[in-house]
Design an enzyme around this catalytic site. Structure first.
Site, PDB file in Angstrom:
ATOM      1  N   SER A 123       0.823  -1.208   0.000  1.00  0.00           N
ATOM      2  CA  SER A 123       0.000   0.000   0.000  1.00  0.00           C
ATOM      3  C   SER A 123       0.854   1.252   0.000  1.00  0.00           C
ATOM      4  O   SER A 123       0.333   2.332  -0.207  1.00  0.00           O
ATOM      5  CB  SER A 123      -0.944  -0.012   1.189  1.00  0.00           C
ATOM      6  N   HIS A 144      -1.707  -2.516  -6.778  1.00  0.00           N
ATOM      7  CA  HIS A 144      -2.324  -2.198  -5.483  1.00  0.00           C
ATOM      8  C   HIS A 144      -3.839  -2.363  -5.576  1.00  0.00           C
ATOM      9  O   HIS A 144      -4.543  -1.515  -6.130  1.00  0.00           O
ATOM     10  CB  HIS A 144      -1.935  -0.754  -5.088  1.00  0.00           C
ATOM     11  N   GLU A 156      -4.596   0.026  -8.577  1.00  0.00           N
ATOM     12  CA  GLU A 156      -3.608   1.075  -8.849  1.00  0.00           C
ATOM     13  C   GLU A 156      -2.357   0.368  -9.396  1.00  0.00           C
ATOM     14  O   GLU A 156      -1.897  -0.608  -8.805  1.00  0.00           O
ATOM     15  CB  GLU A 156      -3.279   1.764  -7.518  1.00  0.00           C
ATOM     16  N   ASN A 194      -3.664   6.126  -1.288  1.00  0.00           N
ATOM     17  CA  ASN A 194      -3.371   6.264   0.141  1.00  0.00           C
ATOM     18  C   ASN A 194      -2.792   7.625   0.506  1.00  0.00           C
ATOM     19  O   ASN A 194      -2.935   8.080   1.641  1.00  0.00           O
ATOM     20  CB  ASN A 194      -2.443   5.147   0.603  1.00  0.00           C
TER      21      ASN A 194
HETATM   22  N1  3HC Z   1     -17.040 -10.856  -0.661  1.00  0.00           N
HETATM   23  C1  3HC Z   1     -18.366 -10.921  -0.696  1.00  0.00           C
HETATM   24  N2  3HC Z   1     -19.169 -10.093   0.009  1.00  0.00           N
HETATM   25  C2  3HC Z   1     -18.549  -9.150   0.760  1.00  0.00           C
HETATM   26  C3  3HC Z   1     -17.157  -9.022   0.831  1.00  0.00           C
HETATM   27  C4  3HC Z   1     -16.382  -9.931   0.067  1.00  0.00           C
HETATM   28  N3  3HC Z   1     -15.057  -9.900   0.082  1.00  0.00           N
HETATM   29  N4  3HC Z   1     -16.862  -7.999   1.673  1.00  0.00           N
HETATM   30  C5  3HC Z   1     -18.026  -7.501   2.102  1.00  0.00           C
HETATM   31  N5  3HC Z   1     -19.058  -8.188   1.544  1.00  0.00           N
HETATM   32  C6  3HC Z   1     -20.461  -8.039   1.775  1.00  0.00           C
HETATM   33  C7  3HC Z   1     -20.827  -8.073   3.238  1.00  0.00           C
HETATM   34  O1  3HC Z   1     -20.815  -9.369   3.737  1.00  0.00           O
HETATM   35  C8  3HC Z   1     -22.207  -7.483   3.216  1.00  0.00           C
HETATM   36  O2  3HC Z   1     -23.136  -8.472   2.840  1.00  0.00           O
HETATM   37  P1  3HC Z   1     -24.656  -8.466   3.370  1.00  0.00           P
HETATM   38  O3  3HC Z   1     -25.291  -7.274   2.755  1.00  0.00           O
HETATM   39  O4  3HC Z   1     -25.216  -9.751   2.833  1.00  0.00           O
HETATM   40  O5  3HC Z   1     -24.559  -8.435   4.844  1.00  0.00           O
HETATM   41  C9  3HC Z   1     -22.027  -6.452   2.091  1.00  0.00           C
HETATM   42  O6  3HC Z   1     -20.884  -6.773   1.348  1.00  0.00           O
HETATM   43  C10 3HC Z   1     -21.801  -5.097   2.676  1.00  0.00           C
HETATM   44  O7  3HC Z   1     -22.918  -4.537   2.457  1.00  0.00           O
HETATM   45  P2  3HC Z   1     -23.182  -2.979   2.340  1.00  0.00           P
HETATM   46  O8  3HC Z   1     -24.634  -2.874   2.313  1.00  0.00           O
HETATM   47  O9  3HC Z   1     -22.404  -2.245   3.368  1.00  0.00           O
HETATM   48  O10 3HC Z   1     -22.599  -2.472   1.057  1.00  0.00           O
HETATM   49  P3  3HC Z   1     -22.344  -2.643  -0.414  1.00  0.00           P
HETATM   50  O11 3HC Z   1     -22.478  -4.054  -0.894  1.00  0.00           O
HETATM   51  O12 3HC Z   1     -23.126  -1.609  -1.087  1.00  0.00           O
HETATM   52  O13 3HC Z   1     -20.797  -2.206  -0.434  1.00  0.00           O
HETATM   53  C11 3HC Z   1     -18.543  -2.046   0.079  1.00  0.00           C
HETATM   54  C12 3HC Z   1     -19.816  -2.826   0.310  1.00  0.00           C
HETATM   55  C13 3HC Z   1     -18.158  -2.129  -1.409  1.00  0.00           C
HETATM   56  C14 3HC Z   1     -17.445  -2.688   0.902  1.00  0.00           C
HETATM   57  C15 3HC Z   1     -18.783  -0.551   0.484  1.00  0.00           C
HETATM   58  O14 3HC Z   1     -19.152  -0.513   1.817  1.00  0.00           O
HETATM   59  C16 3HC Z   1     -17.576   0.309   0.270  1.00  0.00           C
HETATM   60  O15 3HC Z   1     -17.306   0.734  -0.837  1.00  0.00           O
HETATM   61  N6  3HC Z   1     -16.830   0.620   1.355  1.00  0.00           N
HETATM   62  C17 3HC Z   1     -15.593   1.395   1.247  1.00  0.00           C
HETATM   63  C18 3HC Z   1     -14.473   0.477   0.879  1.00  0.00           C
HETATM   64  C19 3HC Z   1     -13.205   1.210   0.596  1.00  0.00           C
HETATM   65  O16 3HC Z   1     -13.113   2.415   0.600  1.00  0.00           O
HETATM   66  N7  3HC Z   1     -12.151   0.421   0.319  1.00  0.00           N
HETATM   67  C20 3HC Z   1     -10.858   0.961   0.033  1.00  0.00           C
HETATM   68  C21 3HC Z   1     -10.078   0.989   1.285  1.00  0.00           C
HETATM   69  S1  3HC Z   1      -8.463   1.605   1.004  1.00  0.00           S
HETATM   70  C22 3HC Z   1      -7.593   0.294   0.464  1.00  0.00           C
HETATM   71  O17 3HC Z   1      -8.068  -0.817   0.356  1.00  0.00           O
HETATM   72  C23 3HC Z   1      -6.175   0.560   0.191  1.00  0.00           C
HETATM   73  C24 3HC Z   1      -5.298  -0.133   1.206  1.00  0.00           C
HETATM   74  O18 3HC Z   1      -3.961   0.024   0.801  1.00  0.00           O
HETATM   75  C25 3HC Z   1      -5.449   0.417   2.601  1.00  0.00           C
END
Ligand code: 3HC
Length: 286
Positions: A123, A144, A156, A194
């Site tokens: 990251s 990434h 990325e 990031n």
């Molecule tokens: N596989 C399958 N399902 C998954 C999953 C996966 N890997 N991860 C989460 N889910 C499921 C959950 O189990 C939940 O299921 P449910 O509804 O049956 O309980 C569902 O996703 C989550 O539901 P939500 O209603 O909250 O949301 P969405 O489906 O609309 O979206 C999300 C989920 C895409 C994770 C959304 O919340 C999101 O975009 N969050 C922000 C994520 C983000 O910003 N990520 C980037 C982080 S930075 C990064 O990664 C860089 C690193 O270097 C730090």
């Protein structure tokens, strides 16, 4: 067996949430995938995560039943790096420690075939420095992925200073073939995502520390006020507070600018072992 942009076999190292997610995506798209972790317990956790995720995504019709069965049948699990010797690409997704990653790439470089591309899912650690530890810096690149990998569209792509344009093009094509969108970043601390995301999360910790608002109000303000899927403190718990802290330290050291200094409150949570969702305690309790 399918290939994408000439890649038939992929090795993924590290069975944590990122490595498991990356392996799942490759397998779903028909690529023979070997997931390696030295810890047998982590392999069991990765299997459970991948099987559960495939099940859920298929039940919501996010992936087809064919993709689900490809995801199940194309992944094999191993504990030995030698199992990666015939791979066309190996992606490292282990702990964010430059020393440990460097040692891993030095070993891997001696095992995989000369044409194999080495990629890091780091990251924030400089790609150029990791590449320099190998004999193939022209075939070394940053890929990434975002968490959760099966759901997030972006990868990325970070060429190091010595990465060839040919390698970069192959990897851009590969990521597109895996159903992802790409954005290209030069190899500077934190790349793009990031560098911009972590200062926001850090500022949320500073606001919490200064008593500007409660965690719930900070998250609600940012979620509803700026249309983000989750507030910055919820997102930090989701990414892992230890990961956020490690990235901020890299940004702080790499840029030499005090504005990237990790919030003392974030540091305190990490010292307490409150890493977020994965330890069931972070800013929130789970
Ligand atoms: N596989 C399958 N399902 C998954 C999953 C996966 N890997 N991860 C989460 N889910 C499921 C959950 O189990 C939940 O299921 P449910 O509804 O049956 O309980 C569902 O996703 C989550 O539901 P939500 O209603 O909250 O949301 P969405 O489906 O609309 O979206 C999300 C989920 C895409 C994770 C959304 O919340 C999101 O975009 N969050 C922000 C994520 C983000 O910003 N990520 C980037 C982080 S930075 C990064 O990664 C860089 C690193 O270097 C730090």
């Amino acid at each position: 067996m399918a290939d994408i942009a000439g890649f038939k076999c992929a090795g993924i190292i590290g069975g944590g949430q990122m490595g498991a997610g990356i392996a799942q995506v490759f397998a779903t798209y028909g690529i023979k995938t070997i997931l390696v972790d030295i810890n047998p317990k982590q392999i069991e956790t990765a299997k459970t995560t991948i099987n559960g995720s495939l099940e859920k995504l298929a039940s919501k019709a996010v992936i087809s039943l064919e993709q689900k069965s490809a995801g199940l049948s194309n992944i094999s699990y191993a504990s030995d790096l030698n199992s990666l010797k015939d791979c066309d690409i190996v992606i490292e997704a282990i702990i964010e420690s430059e020393r440990i990653k460097t040692e891993l790439f030095q070993s891997l470089d001696k095992i995989v075939k000369p044409s194999c591309i080495l990629a890091s899912n780091t990251s924030s650690i400089p790609i150029t420095r990791l590449a320099a530890a190998t004999s193939r810096p022209d075939k070394f690149i940053g890929m990434h992925f975002m968490n959760p990998v099966p759901l997030m569209k972006l990868v990325e792509i970070i060429p190091g200073i010595a990465t060839s344009e040919d390698t970069t093009k192959q990897i851009l094509d590969l990521a597109t073939g895996l159903g992802k969108e790409t954005s290209r970043s030069a190899d500077y601390p934190g790349f793009v995502v990031n560098r911009i995301l972590m200062p926001m999360i850090n500022e949320a910790f500073n606001a919490l520390m200064e008593g500007v608002a409660t965690a719930e109000d900070i998250d609600k303000g940012m979620k509803l006020g700026t249309n983000q899927p989750m507030g910055p403190l919820t997102l930090a718990d989701f990414v892992g507070l230890d990961t956020c802290y490690a990235i901020l330290k890299v940004l702080h050291e790499g840029m030499g600018d005090p504005r990237y200094a990790p919030s003392p409150l974030l540091a305190k949570y990490v010292e307490a072992g409150w890493y977020g969702r994965k330890t069931k305690r972070g800013v929130y309790k789970y």
